[in-house]
Design an enzyme around this catalytic site. Structure first.
Site, PDB file in Angstrom:
ATOM      1  N   ASP A   1      -7.877 -80.470  66.813  1.00 18.84           N
ATOM      2  CA  ASP A   1      -8.761 -81.573  66.439  1.00 18.84           C
ATOM      3  C   ASP A   1      -9.099 -81.411  64.961  1.00 18.84           C
ATOM      4  OD1 ASP A   1     -10.577 -83.614  66.249  1.00 18.84           O
ATOM      5  OD2 ASP A   1     -12.046 -82.751  67.621  1.00 18.84           O
TER       6      ASP A   1
ATOM      7  N   CYS B   1      -9.066 -88.488  64.115  1.00 20.70           N
ATOM      8  CA  CYS B   1      -9.974 -89.566  63.707  1.00 20.70           C
ATOM      9  C   CYS B   1      -9.368 -90.388  62.576  1.00 20.70           C
ATOM     10  CB  CYS B   1     -11.327 -88.992  63.283  1.00 20.70           C
ATOM     11  SG  CYS B   1     -11.238 -87.878  61.861  1.00 20.70           S
TER      12      CYS B   1
ATOM     13  N   ASP C   1      -4.766 -74.501  59.777  1.00 12.20           N
ATOM     14  CA  ASP C   1      -3.600 -75.214  59.260  1.00 12.20           C
ATOM     15  C   ASP C   1      -2.562 -74.261  58.675  1.00 12.20           C
ATOM     16  OD1 ASP C   1      -2.507 -77.788  59.131  1.00 12.20           O
ATOM     17  OD2 ASP C   1      -2.923 -77.943  56.985  1.00 12.20           O
TER      18      ASP C   1
ATOM     19  N   GLU D   1     -10.968 -71.113  64.008  1.00 14.42           N
ATOM     20  CA  GLU D   1     -11.895 -71.933  63.226  1.00 14.42           C
ATOM     21  C   GLU D   1     -12.132 -71.261  61.881  1.00 14.42           C
ATOM     22  OE1 GLU D   1     -14.393 -74.190  61.301  1.00 14.42           O
ATOM     23  OE2 GLU D   1     -13.351 -74.857  63.116  1.00 14.42           O
TER      24      GLU D   1
ATOM     25  N   PHE E   1      -8.710 -75.625  64.855  1.00 14.68           N
ATOM     26  CA  PHE E   1      -9.818 -76.429  64.332  1.00 14.68           C
ATOM     27  C   PHE E   1     -10.906 -76.564  65.406  1.00 14.68           C
ATOM     28  CE2 PHE E   1      -5.777 -77.990  62.601  1.00 14.68           C
ATOM     29  CZ  PHE E   1      -5.965 -77.824  61.233  1.00 14.68           C
TER      30      PHE E   1
END
Length: 278
Positions: free
Chosen positions: A201, A227, A187, A159, A126
């Site tokens: 991240d 987050c 993922d 990415e 990521f």
């Protein structure tokens, strides 16, 4: 940006306008619109970019597969290394450049904490446009490599967004840094056997697939930036059950006066003997 009201004269519907600094410090404008824009809107966008008033603009209309771009609509911020960092248009950026730098520097420190006396293979999942990558791809700081042994053997960044990956490549090249950038779903990416350290991240949904791959891998250290405490807790349960132990858990306040917070977790795999005795 006092000209924005004039830009939308004659438009019907509603939308969002995002403004950031772009190339040369000039504005870039991201317009996401649900409805119809007047012909004058398109004309003004073209004129402002052609005249150099704006560095670029991008318009995403609901129901249209591909946004319309004018000039270079990509924002430019200051990276954690003090150099300009190019972001993909419409991509994610932290609300504070200073806070993002604090986060990136701490991640870098945790990657090299207790590094073994051999070159490390580092994988980033990521990776986005490279907010963390521009430090990770440098290898250890002078203090980390004071004994002359800690070093970076390879750096690979995964990415899924092609535009973000393109920005990441540009950001690395602008700094003279080497590394392999792969456009793929982080993922659903297998962890190569030789990887020593993995940094991830993910977005708010977390990384259940990556966590499962990490749990089955031989990676020595995992540094997870989140987050969303709820999805972080879910993924940490899987990682710790596989023999990874939490060594550091730290919060970085990037969203003052809100319920949101960035969390950095470092996990290290227990030595085989310690695992057998537990």
């Amino acid at each position: 940006m006092s000209e924005l009201p004039d830009l939308l004269v004659g438009a019907t519907g509603e939308g969002d306008v995002l403004i950031a600094a772009g190339a040369g410090g000039r504005p870039v404008v991201e317009l996401a619109w649900r409805g119809e824009l007047a012909p004058s809107t398109w004309q003004q966008l073209d004129q402002r970019v052609a005249q150099g008033t704006w560095a670029g603009a991008r318009v995403a209309l609901e129901g249209v597969n591909r946004p319309a771009s004018f000039g270079d609509p990509r924002p430019v911020i200051q990276g954690a290394d003090g150099a300009p960092l190019l972001l993909s248009a419409g991509g994610f950026g932290q609300p504070s450049e200073e806070g993002a730098s604090v986060l990136a520097r701490r991640v870098h420190e945790l990657v090299w904490l207790d590094a073994p006396s051999r070159p490390l293979h580092l994988l980033e999942l990521f990776a986005g446009s490279g907010t963390l990558s521009v430090l990770l791809a440098r290898g250890p700081n002078a203090a980390d490599a004071a004994d002359g042994e800690a070093s970076l053997a390879s750096f690979v960044a995964i990415e899924q967004g092609a535009e973000a990956a393109a920005c990441l490549r540009e950001n690395l090249a602008a700094r003279g840094l080497s590394g392999k950038v792969v456009v793929a779903d982080a993922d659903a990416t297998p962890i190569p056997p030789r990887v020593d350290v993995v940094v991830l991240d993910p977005p708010r949904g977390g990384a259940s697939g990556a966590a499962a791959a990490l749990a089955a891998s031989s990676a020595r250290v995992v540094v997870y930036v989140s987050c969303n405490p709820a999805t972080l807790a879910r993924d940490l349960a899987l990682l710790t059950a596989s023999g990874l132990m939490i060594t550091h858990l730290e919060a970085v306040e990037l969203f003052p006066q809100t319920s949101h917070v960035e969390v950095i977790v470092r996990l290290a795999r227990r030595p085989a003997r310690a695992a057998a005795l537990s």
